[in-house]
Design a protein around this motif. Structure first.
Motif, PDB file in Angstrom:
ATOM      1  N   ASP A  70      97.950  75.767  78.729  1.00 51.75           N
ATOM      2  CA  ASP A  70      97.711  76.785  77.659  1.00 51.75           C
ATOM      3  C   ASP A  70      98.693  75.848  76.763  1.00 51.75           C
ATOM      4  O   ASP A  70     100.027  76.379  76.001  1.00 51.75           O
ATOM      5  CB  ASP A  70      98.975  77.904  77.770  1.00 51.75           C
ATOM      6  CG  ASP A  70      98.498  79.207  76.831  1.00 51.75           C
ATOM      7  OD1 ASP A  70      97.347  78.881  75.647  1.00 51.75           O
ATOM      8  OD2 ASP A  70      98.901  80.091  77.074  1.00 51.75           O
TER       9      ASP A  70
ATOM     10  N   LEU B 176      92.586  78.035  89.070  1.00 50.26           N
ATOM     11  CA  LEU B 176      91.964  79.044  89.864  1.00 50.26           C
ATOM     12  C   LEU B 176      90.578  79.429  90.752  1.00 50.26           C
ATOM     13  O   LEU B 176      90.451  80.678  91.087  1.00 50.26           O
ATOM     14  CB  LEU B 176      92.399  80.093  88.749  1.00 50.26           C
ATOM     15  CG  LEU B 176      92.668  81.957  89.041  1.00 50.26           C
ATOM     16  CD1 LEU B 176      93.835  81.365  90.541  1.00 50.26           C
ATOM     17  CD2 LEU B 176      93.069  83.408  88.311  1.00 50.26           C
ATOM     18  N   ASP B 177      89.690  79.472  89.566  1.00 49.01           N
ATOM     19  CA  ASP B 177      88.377  79.666  89.625  1.00 49.01           C
ATOM     20  C   ASP B 177      87.824  78.888  91.031  1.00 49.01           C
ATOM     21  O   ASP B 177      86.896  78.931  92.049  1.00 49.01           O
ATOM     22  CB  ASP B 177      87.615  79.315  88.494  1.00 49.01           C
ATOM     23  CG  ASP B 177      87.752  80.519  87.620  1.00 49.01           C
ATOM     24  OD1 ASP B 177      87.853  81.096  87.892  1.00 49.01           O
ATOM     25  OD2 ASP B 177      87.656  79.471  86.500  1.00 49.01           O
TER      26      ASP B 177
ATOM     27  N   ARG C 205      92.331  85.395  95.251  1.00 46.10           N
ATOM     28  CA  ARG C 205      92.562  84.975  94.007  1.00 46.10           C
ATOM     29  C   ARG C 205      92.686  85.638  92.825  1.00 46.10           C
ATOM     30  O   ARG C 205      93.419  85.234  91.951  1.00 46.10           O
ATOM     31  CB  ARG C 205      90.797  84.833  93.724  1.00 46.10           C
ATOM     32  CG  ARG C 205      90.720  83.548  92.325  1.00 46.10           C
ATOM     33  CD  ARG C 205      89.005  83.434  91.740  1.00 46.10           C
ATOM     34  NE  ARG C 205      88.364  83.253  93.305  1.00 46.10           N
ATOM     35  CZ  ARG C 205      86.954  82.906  93.526  1.00 46.10           C
ATOM     36  NH1 ARG C 205      86.082  83.903  92.376  1.00 46.10           N
ATOM     37  NH2 ARG C 205      86.125  82.155  93.981  1.00 46.10           N
TER      38      ARG C 205
ATOM     39  N   ASN D 108      96.010  85.305  91.607  1.00 41.42           N
ATOM     40  CA  ASN D 108      96.139  85.941  89.511  1.00 41.42           C
ATOM     41  C   ASN D 108      97.761  86.290  89.498  1.00 41.42           C
ATOM     42  O   ASN D 108      97.861  86.144  87.609  1.00 41.42           O
ATOM     43  CB  ASN D 108      94.901  86.488  88.749  1.00 41.42           C
ATOM     44  CG  ASN D 108      94.731  86.578  87.611  1.00 41.42           C
ATOM     45  OD1 ASN D 108      94.860  85.632  87.182  1.00 41.42           O
ATOM     46  ND2 ASN D 108      94.286  87.872  87.195  1.00 41.42           N
ATOM     47  N   GLN D 109      97.750  87.434  90.130  1.00 43.12           N
ATOM     48  CA  GLN D 109      98.978  87.773  89.646  1.00 43.12           C
ATOM     49  C   GLN D 109     100.208  87.655  89.902  1.00 43.12           C
ATOM     50  O   GLN D 109     100.899  87.959  89.166  1.00 43.12           O
ATOM     51  CB  GLN D 109      99.185  89.447  90.884  1.00 43.12           C
ATOM     52  CG  GLN D 109      98.288  90.459  91.310  1.00 43.12           C
ATOM     53  CD  GLN D 109      98.993  91.901  89.664  1.00 43.12           C
ATOM     54  OE1 GLN D 109     100.720  91.095  89.734  1.00 43.12           O
ATOM     55  NE2 GLN D 109      98.203  91.226  88.528  1.00 43.12           N
TER      56      GLN D 109
ATOM     57  N   LYS E  50     100.025  86.167  86.481  1.00 48.11           N
ATOM     58  CA  LYS E  50     100.988  87.263  85.549  1.00 48.11           C
ATOM     59  C   LYS E  50     101.787  87.612  85.407  1.00 48.11           C
ATOM     60  O   LYS E  50     103.346  87.686  84.579  1.00 48.11           O
ATOM     61  CB  LYS E  50      99.766  88.580  85.998  1.00 48.11           C
ATOM     62  CG  LYS E  50      98.604  87.928  85.930  1.00 48.11           C
ATOM     63  CD  LYS E  50      98.109  88.336  83.764  1.00 48.11           C
ATOM     64  CE  LYS E  50      96.580  87.813  83.886  1.00 48.11           C
ATOM     65  NZ  LYS E  50      96.523  87.023  82.930  1.00 48.11           N
ATOM     66  N   LEU E  51     102.687  87.312  87.030  1.00 48.48           N
ATOM     67  CA  LEU E  51     104.239  87.438  87.169  1.00 48.48           C
ATOM     68  C   LEU E  51     105.222  86.900  86.042  1.00 48.48           C
ATOM     69  O   LEU E  51     106.288  87.041  86.036  1.00 48.48           O
ATOM     70  CB  LEU E  51     104.691  87.288  88.316  1.00 48.48           C
ATOM     71  CG  LEU E  51     105.486  88.179  88.993  1.00 48.48           C
ATOM     72  CD1 LEU E  51     106.317  89.048  88.548  1.00 48.48           C
ATOM     73  CD2 LEU E  51     106.156  88.030  90.323  1.00 48.48           C
TER      74      LEU E  51
ATOM     75  N   GLY F 252     104.334  85.270  83.644  1.00 49.08           N
ATOM     76  CA  GLY F 252     103.996  85.042  81.981  1.00 49.08           C
ATOM     77  C   GLY F 252     105.788  86.345  81.633  1.00 49.08           C
ATOM     78  O   GLY F 252     106.272  85.786  80.786  1.00 49.08           O
ATOM     79  N   ALA F 253     105.578  86.888  82.937  1.00 50.49           N
ATOM     80  CA  ALA F 253     106.781  88.995  82.688  1.00 50.49           C
ATOM     81  C   ALA F 253     107.967  87.532  82.653  1.00 50.49           C
ATOM     82  O   ALA F 253     108.710  87.560  82.069  1.00 50.49           O
ATOM     83  CB  ALA F 253     106.568  89.373  83.041  1.00 50.49           C
TER      84      ALA F 253
ATOM     85  N   LEU G 110     110.280  84.286  90.765  1.00 59.80           N
ATOM     86  CA  LEU G 110     109.549  85.644  90.811  1.00 59.80           C
ATOM     87  C   LEU G 110     109.056  85.970  92.709  1.00 59.80           C
ATOM     88  O   LEU G 110     108.398  86.591  92.887  1.00 59.80           O
ATOM     89  CB  LEU G 110     107.440  84.317  91.284  1.00 59.80           C
ATOM     90  CG  LEU G 110     107.269  84.020  89.329  1.00 59.80           C
ATOM     91  CD1 LEU G 110     108.126  83.139  88.544  1.00 59.80           C
ATOM     92  CD2 LEU G 110     106.280  83.332  89.612  1.00 59.80           C
ATOM     93  N   GLY G 111     109.449  85.695  93.453  1.00 54.64           N
ATOM     94  CA  GLY G 111     110.006  86.069  94.541  1.00 54.64           C
ATOM     95  C   GLY G 111     109.740  85.008  95.817  1.00 54.64           C
ATOM     96  O   GLY G 111     108.159  84.597  95.046  1.00 54.64           O
TER      97      GLY G 111
ATOM     98  N   GLN H  61     106.792  86.074  97.551  1.00 50.84           N
ATOM     99  CA  GLN H  61     105.446  85.932  97.809  1.00 50.84           C
ATOM    100  C   GLN H  61     104.984  84.555  96.541  1.00 50.84           C
ATOM    101  O   GLN H  61     103.561  84.854  96.730  1.00 50.84           O
ATOM    102  CB  GLN H  61     105.059  87.053  97.023  1.00 50.84           C
ATOM    103  CG  GLN H  61     105.558  88.392  97.303  1.00 50.84           C
ATOM    104  CD  GLN H  61     104.802  89.044  98.220  1.00 50.84           C
ATOM    105  OE1 GLN H  61     103.796  88.702  98.661  1.00 50.84           O
ATOM    106  NE2 GLN H  61     105.534  89.680  99.308  1.00 50.84           N
TER     107      GLN H  61
END
Lengths: 199, 234, 393
Positions: B46, B92-93, B100, B104-105, B108-109, B111-112, B139-140, B142
């Motif tokens: 990014d 990702l695509d 997917r 993506n989650q 996002k996680l 990012g947080a 992030l755990g 998962q």
């Protein structure tokens, strides 16, 4: 989206650096503590209380274990009839709807859901599994929540509360679904189970 | 005049917190096996390049951003060879339909968690006292989903924003110096993080913030990339 | 299209800051109407706008706030294609789960339609009026014009950033940037008028009754009049022509666009929205803007006729508000809902709750019993049962 989130985070960081002369978080020790002289809770782990000026004169505290964006424990400790759970800003006086002493459990949980939606600025919030559970020696209740914040992160929530003498006592925990909810769920459950109203 | 300039320099130095990079880590070495070099998932890079206009507005530049992204990707590929890593670009695509959203989650996680690290680990007034300075962000478990889908051991996230002063901006900095005001010039900011895909722990994190660096050229991008990856576990 | 409060200004800002940030020094082609299939040169200022907006759009593809329902998306796409005609391939529509009256258009043809607009549009012609207006912004490249005009404004305001720099918060110039972006994101009054004009042209050419464009505004004005604390609006409202002015102008213009055979397509709209309708009402109710919601439901009942959902949700507002005199109003609304087709099972629970609060345990018991009979897997079953066994504290 990630760009904006990070950009906003940077702006926020810079604001904090520029404006906050005092610490934003205060340590909560792992021992019984009376929140605003109203509710006694007994954390087993250390938490961080977020210092928010607008909440200082309100019956509410917000704690976090891992950072506000990852999890938050909101403690509403004696919200009176006509008072909202959070103070509405001057620019939007009716942002948060008021609590009413006569509310049923369904209505309290619905109010919590609406307040969360406004607080996190999201319509992706729902409550479920409302059931009766004693809370702080009262006929209380608990419910679970699903919500997605503007950052697109899935979150889970759990609330437990009761009304005593017309005032609402309620603990609400939210955290990221993938990790930071589960990480502290046991701790929060134990705090909810042992909470009592200060006499 | 000289003292004023000194003041400007000092102000800048303070603003940029003295050192260009600031690293936190949970490990110093990657877990390596006999069979293969550590497989590191390179999450979509990014990068955004902006111009700082005369009076301090940042204007994103599409062509610079295109070039910068390309240069950084090349620089990372070179780095990969030097370090004996298997750096695998993640798209990702190209992931299966069923996973997917879940993957993506995780992004996002991250990012947080990344925002939380920048805030609570790096900023004195926002430190979490309960952490007592420990660097234990995660992030755990998962994240295993990412490991299962890609057979990678780690994931590397790379984020950079670079701004350059326009001619007019440089002039304003001079005027500011005359008035004794520190006017900020172009700045390079970025962060990178390495996540262990077994337990989700952020095992290494680096923040870059400095008034120099240039992603518009291949050479500059190589230098900046190396700078942002300072201290990456070997 | 319209921004109900300052908060949404900032919300929109965040969503579109990439676009708003993108202004460049190299100016490209002069702004004018775009041709079908248009794409600007990457190195131009317009190219930068598109590039960063395309990047932004990537994140929408997986956003949880975008409604995925295929039938509904097809339906909205058909309306867009009727309006945009040759340009319809250049416009991509995202239905956002956001309960406020709004639609927006990005310079690259990414259009957002908010669910709050879908609840408030009374028929397809009204939806078309708003979408036509947004398409007008795209065709005339209004964002690009704004970026070019705002660039100088921006540089002026950033002088303030230097002032703040003296106080030791130099980096705060980012905040003044944000203020400029707010101005930038808003179209100018002239642009809004032009988009209104294009909107009414497009909708009437596509066979929609043009008078509905002014009806949208009339309804919004009426709804807002019920708000005891009308949001003063902040930056964006200042640059919009007043709602009254737009309504009047559109009303006058409608006459010249009227043609035989134009329609409201009210039934088609209602049908397309049916699966989404409860969600729309739930989201509106969750805002807890009681007077506005009641006024909105009144408008819907007046234009479309009161159905079970309108009656039920009116009852919900009265029940949740707990003001003096609300209880009988809630009961009356629930009773009306029960006489109408497809009344939600939840009406029995709501009636039970109201009776419980009124101390009428017999009536509460009857209503709760009915609720649990009709919804045996209700996930609040234990709670409902406990109301009847535990005396209220």
């Amino acid at each position: 989206m990630s760009f904006n989130v990070v950009l906003r985070a940077f702006v926020f960081l810079l604001l904090v650096v520029g404006l906050a002369s005092c610490q934003r978080y205060a340590m909560v020790q792992p021992q019984p503590v009376t929140v605003k002289n109203a509710l006694v809770v007994a954390p087993n782990q250390a938490w961080n209380k977020i210092n928010i000026d607008s909440l200082s004169s309100r019956p509410v505290e917000i704690w976090t274990a891992d950072g506000d964006q990852l999890n938050m424990l909101m403690l509403f400790v004696g919200v009176a009839d006509g008072q909202s759970l959070f103070p509405s800003p001057d620019s939007e006086k009716d942002k948060y709807a008021p609590f009413r002493s006569g509310m049923t459990a369904n209505e309290v949980v619905s109010l919590v859901e609406a307040t969360l939606g406004r607080y996190m600025d999201t319509s992706l919030v729902e409550s479920y599994d409302l059931r009766p559970t004693p809370f702080a020696g009262q006929n209380g209740y608990r419910a679970e929540f699903n919500l997605v914040g503007k950052d697109e992160v899935d979150r889970r929530g759990l609330a437990a509360g009761a009304i005593k003498d017309g005032k609402l006592y309620l603990m609400l925990f939210i955290g990221t679904r993938l990790h930071h909810y589960g990480l502290r769920a046991e701790e929060v459950e134990s705090m909810m189970a042992s909470a009592r109203i200060a006499s | 005049m000289r003292t004023l300039r000194l003041g400007v320099a000092l102000g800048l130095a303070l603003l940029l917190a003295a050192c260009a990079t600031n690293t936190h880590k949970q490990i110093t070495e990657l877990s390596r096996t006999q069979e293969r070099a550590p497989r590191v998932l390179l999450m979509p890079v990014d990068v955004e390049l902006m111009e700082l206009t005369t009076f301090g507005r940042t204007e994103p530049k599409a062509d610079w951003t295109e070039a910068g992204t390309r240069h950084v990707s090349t620089a990372l590929a070179d780095y990969n060879v030097e370090r004996d890593l298997q750096l695998v670009p993640f798209d990702l695509d190209k992931m299966p339909d069923g996973v997917r959203d879940e993957l993506n989650q995780l992004i996002k996680l991250h990012g947080a968690v990344g925002n939380s690290i920048l805030l609570h680990q790096y900023l004195e007034p926002a430190k979490l006292p309960s952490k007592q300075g420990k660097f234990d962000w995660s992030l755990g478990p998962q994240v295993k989903r990412l490991k299962e889908t890609t057979d990678a051991d780690y994931a590397l996230f790379f984020f950079m924003r670079d701004s350059y002063s326009s001619g007019g901006r440089v002039a304003i900095m001079m005027v500011g110096a005359l008035m004794g005001v520190a006017v900020q010039g172009g700045v390079q900011v970025g962060f990178a993080s390495l996540v262990d895909l077994n337990d989700g722990n952020v095992v290494w994190f680096n923040r870059l913030m400095r008034p120099q660096g240039d992603l518009r050229s291949a050479q500059g991008a190589k230098e900046s990339t190396a700078m942002l990856l300072t201290g990456l576990p070997k | 299209m319209n921004h109900p409060s300052r908060r949404h200004v900032l919300g929109g800002l965040c969503a579109c800051s990439a676009l708003a940030l993108a202004g460049c020094q190299t100016t490209g082609s002069p702004a004018g109407r775009v041709n079908a299939g248009y794409r600007p040169d990457l190195a131009s200022d317009e190219g930068a706008l598109w590039y960063f907006m395309d990047r932004e759009e990537q994140s929408y593809k997986r956003s949880r706030f975008v409604l995925r329902d295929a039938a509904l998306n097809d339906y909205v796409r058909e309306v867009v294609s009727r309006l945009a005609d040759a340009h319809s391939g250049d416009i991509r529509t995202y239905i956002m789960r956001t309960p406020y009256f709004n639609a927006s258009m990005a310079p690259n043809g990414m259009m957002q339609v908010w669910t709050g607009l879908m609840l408030r549009a009374q028929n397809e012609a009204q939806l078309a009026a708003v979408l036509g207006h947004e398409i007008g912004h795209y065709l005339e490249r209004h964002t690009l014009q704004r970026v070019r005009a705002a660039r100088e404004q921006g540089d002026l305001a950033a002088v303030l950033g230097i002032g703040l720099g003296v106080a030791g918060v130099g980096a705060l110039s980012n905040i003044s940037n944000l203020m400029i972006l707010a101005n930038l994101y808003a179209f100018s009054r002239d642009q809004e008028r032009q988009a209104d004009q294009i909107g009414i042209e497009l909708m009437s050419a596509a066979g929609y009754a043009p008078i509905e464009a002014s009806a949208v505004w009339a309804q919004l004005i009426e709804e807002r009049s019920a708000d005891p604390d009308p949001k003063s609006g902040g930056v964006l409202f200042a640059t919009h022509p007043s709602s009254e002015e737009r309504m009047q102008t559109l009303k006058t213009q409608a006459e010249s666009f009227e043609k035989p055979g134009q329609d409201l397509f009210a039934d088609r709209y209602r049908q397309a929205l049916a699966p989404l309708r409860r969600t729309l009402f739930d989201d509106e109710l969750r805002l807890r803007q009681y007077p506005r919601s009641l006024k909105l439901f009144e408008i819907i009942a007046r234009t479309q006729g009161e159905d079970a959902l309108v009656a039920f949700y009116s009852g919900e507002v009265y029940r949740l508000r707990h003001a003096d005199g609300d209880r009988p109003q809630a009961i009356a609304a629930y009773e009306r809902a029960q006489t109408l087709a497809d009344c939600p099972v939840d009406v029995h629970r709501s009636l039970g709750l109201v009776h419980l609060q009124a101390g009428d345990r017999t009536a509460a018991e009857r209503a709760f019993g009915e609720y649990l009979r009709l919804n045996p897997t209700a996930n609040d079953r234990q709670m409902i049962q406990s109301y009847l066994t535990v005396s209220p504290s």
